[in-house]
Design a protein around this motif. Structure first.
Motif, mmCIF file in Angstrom:
data_model
loop_
_atom_site.group_PDB
_atom_site.id
_atom_site.type_symbol
_atom_site.label_atom_id
_atom_site.label_comp_id
_atom_site.label_asym_id
_atom_site.label_seq_id
_atom_site.Cartn_x
_atom_site.Cartn_y
_atom_site.Cartn_z
ATOM 1 N N SER A 122 0.851 -1.191 0.000
ATOM 2 C CA SER A 122 0.000 0.000 0.000
ATOM 3 C C SER A 122 0.886 1.240 0.000
ATOM 4 C CB SER A 122 -0.912 -0.003 1.225
ATOM 5 O OG SER A 122 -1.776 1.106 1.217
ATOM 6 N N CYS A 123 0.720 2.108 -0.994
ATOM 7 C CA CYS A 123 1.541 3.310 -1.097
ATOM 8 C C CYS A 123 0.907 4.280 -2.091
ATOM 9 C CB CYS A 123 2.969 2.971 -1.548
ATOM 10 S SG CYS A 123 3.091 2.003 -3.069
ATOM 11 N N PHE A 124 1.403 5.490 -2.126
ATOM 12 C CA PHE A 124 0.982 6.558 -3.044
ATOM 13 C C PHE A 124 -0.426 7.105 -2.775
ATOM 14 C CE2 PHE A 124 4.367 4.863 -5.887
ATOM 15 C CZ PHE A 124 5.064 6.048 -6.049
ATOM 16 N N ASN A 125 -1.108 6.607 -1.735
ATOM 17 C CA ASN A 125 -2.466 7.098 -1.508
ATOM 18 C C ASN A 125 -2.542 8.200 -0.449
ATOM 19 O OD1 ASN A 125 -1.915 5.474 0.676
ATOM 20 N ND2 ASN A 125 -3.567 4.008 0.307
ATOM 21 N N LEU A 148 4.255 7.170 2.888
ATOM 22 C CA LEU A 148 4.022 6.001 3.729
ATOM 23 C C LEU A 148 3.894 4.738 2.883
ATOM 24 C CD1 LEU A 148 1.397 7.420 6.247
ATOM 25 C CD2 LEU A 148 3.796 6.920 6.710
ATOM 26 N N VAL A 149 4.511 3.653 3.378
ATOM 27 C CA VAL A 149 4.500 2.358 2.695
ATOM 28 C C VAL A 149 4.206 1.281 3.728
ATOM 29 C CG1 VAL A 149 5.825 0.708 1.336
ATOM 30 C CG2 VAL A 149 6.253 3.147 1.067
ATOM 31 N N CYS A 150 3.231 0.416 3.435
ATOM 32 C CA CYS A 150 2.997 -0.715 4.327
ATOM 33 C C CYS A 150 2.735 -1.972 3.502
ATOM 34 C CB CYS A 150 1.866 -0.447 5.309
ATOM 35 S SG CYS A 150 0.253 -0.081 4.589
ATOM 36 N N GLY A 151 3.140 -3.097 4.049
ATOM 37 C CA GLY A 151 2.977 -4.373 3.361
ATOM 38 C C GLY A 151 3.661 -5.471 4.140
ATOM 39 N N ALA A 156 8.756 -7.086 -1.916
ATOM 40 C CA ALA A 156 7.806 -6.240 -2.641
ATOM 41 C C ALA A 156 7.946 -4.788 -2.200
ATOM 42 C CB ALA A 156 6.379 -6.734 -2.413
ATOM 43 N N LYS A 157 8.184 -4.575 -0.904
ATOM 44 C CA LYS A 157 8.381 -3.201 -0.428
ATOM 45 C C LYS A 157 9.679 -2.611 -0.950
ATOM 46 C CE LYS A 157 7.220 -3.861 4.041
ATOM 47 N NZ LYS A 157 6.842 -3.514 5.441
ATOM 48 N N ASP A 158 10.676 -3.450 -1.188
ATOM 49 C CA ASP A 158 11.910 -2.955 -1.798
ATOM 50 C C ASP A 158 11.653 -2.464 -3.221
ATOM 51 O OD1 ASP A 158 13.418 -3.498 0.453
ATOM 52 O OD2 ASP A 158 14.167 -5.431 -0.290
ATOM 53 N N VAL A 159 10.853 -3.211 -3.982
ATOM 54 C CA VAL A 159 10.490 -2.785 -5.336
ATOM 55 C C VAL A 159 9.708 -1.471 -5.268
ATOM 56 C CG1 VAL A 159 9.119 -3.354 -7.377
ATOM 57 C CG2 VAL A 159 10.492 -5.125 -6.255
ATOM 58 N N PHE A 169 10.250 10.884 -3.835
ATOM 59 C CA PHE A 169 9.918 10.740 -2.417
ATOM 60 C C PHE A 169 10.920 9.797 -1.745
ATOM 61 C CE2 PHE A 169 5.824 11.685 -4.396
ATOM 62 C CZ PHE A 169 5.226 12.565 -3.507
ATOM 63 N N ASP A 170 10.972 9.862 -0.415
ATOM 64 C CA ASP A 170 11.619 8.824 0.377
ATOM 65 C C ASP A 170 10.534 7.926 0.948
ATOM 66 O OD1 ASP A 170 14.265 9.494 0.032
ATOM 67 O OD2 ASP A 170 14.357 10.763 1.817
ATOM 68 N N PRO A 171 10.610 6.605 0.728
ATOM 69 C CA PRO A 171 9.616 5.715 1.328
ATOM 70 C C PRO A 171 9.767 5.691 2.841
ATOM 71 C CG PRO A 171 11.368 4.449 0.289
ATOM 72 C CD PRO A 171 11.612 5.879 -0.057
ATOM 73 N N LEU A 172 8.651 5.750 3.528
ATOM 74 C CA LEU A 172 8.667 5.710 4.995
ATOM 75 C C LEU A 172 7.989 4.425 5.435
ATOM 76 C CD1 LEU A 172 9.313 7.070 7.703
ATOM 77 C CD2 LEU A 172 7.082 8.195 7.580
#
Length: 211
Positions: A122-125, A148-151, A156-159, A169-172
């Motif tokens: 889940s991201c970009f929302n 924000l990134v969750c999973g 998959a989160k690395d991709v 952006f920087d993924p958080l």
């Protein structure tokens, strides 16, 4: 990277265009208008096709449709077994006013339950699509805004993180997919700040831990 964009609205159209500008192999799919897909592909130097064609051998899939359309697009996408799926859908009602899922479950978790063999992130929302172009234009500047990134799948989160950095952006890291139960309501806060308050919709955020 081969990327399938499922959805031709502002979110999917903008991210697909910017990823294509980064050199990714982008295919646009899923629109009421074939002409819109053709324009997106032409303007981005990308391709367009059916959902099935787009997801075939895709290394990342962006799901960017209204919540009312997720069943239809998933049916066309198939099982997506082993594929990384970036979900930016927020489970909104038809008026885009209220969440139809929340607190004890999330839209992201419901999608993962429908396609359990896909690798969901889940991201970009939580940042409006209007922010993507200015963030992309400033991608060499620091500090970068967070996303924000969750999973549940680390790979998959690395991709997802790589593609997020491509935009600027920087993924958080926000934990497992169940965190989407709280991220999706937060997305409603960012939407209010972007569209309901003065200053324009190009809203970003950054969280810092003070030492």
């Amino acid at each position: 990277m081969k990327i399938a964009i499922l959805g031709s609205g502002l979110m999917g159209g903008t991210l697909g265009r910017l990823w294509a500008a980064c050199g990714h192999d982008v295919t646009f799919a899923y629109s009421r208008s074939t002409g819109k897909l053709e324009r997106l592909a032409r303007d981005s130097g990308a391709t367009h096709g059916s959902v099935a064609e787009a997801v075939e051998d895709a290394e990342a899939i962006l799901l960017a449709v209204h919540w009312s359309r997720v069943d239809d697009v998933l049916q066309q996408a198939g099982l997506m077994t082993g594929q990384v799926v970036l979900n930016c859908c927020v489970p909104l009602d038809d008026s885009n006013t209220d969440l139809v899922v929340g607190t004890t479950i999330s839209g992201a978790e419901q999608l993962a339950a429908r396609r359990p063999d896909a690798r969901w992130v889940s991201c970009f929302n939580t940042s409006p699509s209007e922010s993507f172009d200015p963030v992309f234009a400033r991608k060499d500047q620091t500090p970068r805004p967070h996303l924000l990134v969750c999973g549940d799948d680390v790979g998959a989160k690395d991709v997802a993180g790589s593609l997020i950095r491509d935009i600027g952006f920087d993924p958080l890291e926000a934990g497992p997919l169940r965190t989407a139960r709280f991220v999706e309501p937060f997305a409603m806060v960012t939407a209010e700040l972007a569209y309901g308050q003065p200053g324009g919709p190009a809203l970003t955020y950054r969280f810092d831990k003070l030492r």
